[in-house]
Design a protein around this motif. Sequence first.
Motif, PDB file in Angstrom:
ATOM      1  N   ASN A 196       0.871  -0.838  -0.072  1.00 49.36           N
ATOM      2  CA  ASN A 196       0.030  -0.130  -0.010  1.00 49.36           C
ATOM      3  C   ASN A 196       0.503   1.379  -0.069  1.00 49.36           C
ATOM      4  O   ASN A 196       0.050   2.629  -0.716  1.00 49.36           O
ATOM      5  CB  ASN A 196      -0.645  -0.041   1.498  1.00 49.36           C
ATOM      6  CG  ASN A 196      -2.208  -1.100   1.084  1.00 49.36           C
ATOM      7  OD1 ASN A 196      -2.333  -1.929   0.271  1.00 49.36           O
ATOM      8  ND2 ASN A 196      -2.575  -1.173   1.774  1.00 49.36           N
ATOM      9  N   ASN A 197       1.955   1.222   0.835  1.00 51.24           N
ATOM     10  CA  ASN A 197       2.719   3.076   0.866  1.00 51.24           C
ATOM     11  C   ASN A 197       3.296   3.180  -0.737  1.00 51.24           C
ATOM     12  O   ASN A 197       3.850   3.998  -0.842  1.00 51.24           O
ATOM     13  CB  ASN A 197       3.934   2.248   2.197  1.00 51.24           C
ATOM     14  CG  ASN A 197       4.776   1.303   1.782  1.00 51.24           C
ATOM     15  OD1 ASN A 197       4.903   0.797   1.226  1.00 51.24           O
ATOM     16  ND2 ASN A 197       5.815   0.965   2.802  1.00 51.24           N
ATOM     17  N   VAL A 198       3.366   1.878  -1.356  1.00 47.66           N
ATOM     18  CA  VAL A 198       3.932   2.775  -2.609  1.00 47.66           C
ATOM     19  C   VAL A 198       2.372   2.786  -3.760  1.00 47.66           C
ATOM     20  O   VAL A 198       3.455   4.276  -4.811  1.00 47.66           O
ATOM     21  CB  VAL A 198       4.478   0.752  -3.583  1.00 47.66           C
ATOM     22  CG1 VAL A 198       4.808   1.047  -4.881  1.00 47.66           C
ATOM     23  CG2 VAL A 198       5.517   0.481  -2.856  1.00 47.66           C
ATOM     24  N   LYS A 208      -7.348   4.056   2.106  1.00 46.20           N
ATOM     25  CA  LYS A 208      -7.962   3.371   2.146  1.00 46.20           C
ATOM     26  C   LYS A 208      -9.084   4.103   0.563  1.00 46.20           C
ATOM     27  O   LYS A 208      -9.737   2.919   0.438  1.00 46.20           O
ATOM     28  CB  LYS A 208      -9.465   5.168   2.888  1.00 46.20           C
ATOM     29  CG  LYS A 208      -9.411   4.699   4.803  1.00 46.20           C
ATOM     30  CD  LYS A 208     -10.308   5.484   5.067  1.00 46.20           C
ATOM     31  CE  LYS A 208     -10.271   5.579   6.975  1.00 46.20           C
ATOM     32  NZ  LYS A 208     -11.250   5.713   7.589  1.00 46.20           N
ATOM     33  N   GLU A 209      -8.717   4.793   0.157  1.00 40.25           N
ATOM     34  CA  GLU A 209      -8.639   4.514  -1.428  1.00 40.25           C
ATOM     35  C   GLU A 209      -7.760   3.679  -1.485  1.00 40.25           C
ATOM     36  O   GLU A 209      -8.711   2.689  -2.686  1.00 40.25           O
ATOM     37  CB  GLU A 209      -7.785   6.148  -2.192  1.00 40.25           C
ATOM     38  CG  GLU A 209      -9.119   7.214  -1.475  1.00 40.25           C
ATOM     39  CD  GLU A 209      -8.334   8.119  -0.516  1.00 40.25           C
ATOM     40  OE1 GLU A 209      -7.868   7.300   0.442  1.00 40.25           O
ATOM     41  OE2 GLU A 209      -9.352   8.343   0.081  1.00 40.25           O
ATOM     42  N   VAL A 210      -6.627   3.062  -1.837  1.00 35.87           N
ATOM     43  CA  VAL A 210      -6.015   1.311  -2.140  1.00 35.87           C
ATOM     44  C   VAL A 210      -6.681   0.956  -2.107  1.00 35.87           C
ATOM     45  O   VAL A 210      -7.106  -0.333  -2.656  1.00 35.87           O
ATOM     46  CB  VAL A 210      -4.595   1.963  -1.654  1.00 35.87           C
ATOM     47  CG1 VAL A 210      -3.795   0.304  -2.603  1.00 35.87           C
ATOM     48  CG2 VAL A 210      -3.670   2.829  -1.980  1.00 35.87           C
ATOM     49  N   GLU A 211      -7.337   0.589  -0.364  1.00 34.34           N
ATOM     50  CA  GLU A 211      -7.855  -0.688   0.009  1.00 34.34           C
ATOM     51  C   GLU A 211      -8.929  -1.022  -0.907  1.00 34.34           C
ATOM     52  O   GLU A 211     -10.126  -1.720  -1.492  1.00 34.34           O
ATOM     53  CB  GLU A 211      -7.791  -0.637   1.506  1.00 34.34           C
ATOM     54  CG  GLU A 211      -6.826  -0.837   1.943  1.00 34.34           C
ATOM     55  CD  GLU A 211      -5.766  -2.764   1.929  1.00 34.34           C
ATOM     56  OE1 GLU A 211      -6.869  -3.145   1.296  1.00 34.34           O
ATOM     57  OE2 GLU A 211      -5.217  -2.504   2.774  1.00 34.34           O
ATOM     58  N   LYS A 212      -9.466   0.099  -0.754  1.00 37.71           N
ATOM     59  CA  LYS A 212     -10.922  -0.070  -1.576  1.00 37.71           C
ATOM     60  C   LYS A 212     -11.062   0.165  -2.946  1.00 37.71           C
ATOM     61  O   LYS A 212     -11.969  -1.207  -3.282  1.00 37.71           O
ATOM     62  CB  LYS A 212     -11.229   1.804  -1.967  1.00 37.71           C
ATOM     63  CG  LYS A 212     -13.458   1.443  -2.305  1.00 37.71           C
ATOM     64  CD  LYS A 212     -13.453   3.266  -2.341  1.00 37.71           C
ATOM     65  CE  LYS A 212     -15.171   3.311  -2.896  1.00 37.71           C
ATOM     66  NZ  LYS A 212     -15.881   4.773  -2.170  1.00 37.71           N
ATOM     67  N   ILE A 213      -9.635   0.362  -4.009  1.00 39.46           N
ATOM     68  CA  ILE A 213      -9.719   0.531  -5.396  1.00 39.46           C
ATOM     69  C   ILE A 213      -9.597  -1.412  -5.629  1.00 39.46           C
ATOM     70  O   ILE A 213      -9.947  -2.472  -6.783  1.00 39.46           O
ATOM     71  CB  ILE A 213      -8.781   0.851  -6.345  1.00 39.46           C
ATOM     72  CG1 ILE A 213      -8.777   2.361  -5.845  1.00 39.46           C
ATOM     73  CG2 ILE A 213      -8.254  -0.009  -7.364  1.00 39.46           C
ATOM     74  CD1 ILE A 213      -7.785   3.568  -6.777  1.00 39.46           C
TER      75      ILE A 213
END
Length: 222
Positions: A196-198, A208-213
């Motif tokens: 996620n940090n990448v 949160k946006e990354v996890e949602k996608i």
Amino acid sequence: MAMVSPLLPCTIMALLFSVLPFLSIAGDPDLLQDICVADLASGVKVNGFACKATVTEDDFYFKGLGAAGNTNNTYGSVVTGANVEKVPGLNTLGVSMSRIDYAPGGLNAPHTHPRATEMVFVLQGALDVGFITTGNKLISKTIAAGDVFVFPRGLVHFQKNNGDGPASVISAFNSQFPGTQSLAMTLFGATPSVPNNVLTKAFQVGTKEVEKIKSRLAPKKT
């Protein structure tokens, strides 16, 4: 004693320098046999598929491009490939095709083909298409039935149906197996997942946006 022309060594050196580049790239650009039908069951992979011994006419035949595919999915588009996996006779021939169908509003999301240039011929409907150069220049156009558009090898490209009806194209590739990398699936649907940090740093968004996608692109459990 015979005299040697002073120009002779220079001439020989010039000939050598003209031939050496060709020697350094010598190879077998042409087929070494009439056919090499892929043995898809073989565990041997040498930059392609091993040749199978028994060949039939069905190895060179595929009827899957005649009917529209099911576009009932997230993107509203579907690709039906006619590559070496579907037509084993394409092995070593360096060509393949696909049919792409689009629902109204359907998108063939940004992706690349690392091993081939693609040329599309529009069967029906109209599409907004484009590719992006490595200099970040967008080359785009609206194409309609009967039109052709080319996507250079390895460049990110897309097709979008902005019409009220369905659209479809036939794609041609200069590879038996061009490969496809969808940008979204590659970055957000990889296994194991990209940290996620990448992704948060690359896209300047929150976790949160990354996890949602990622959740939306995760393979559906059956």
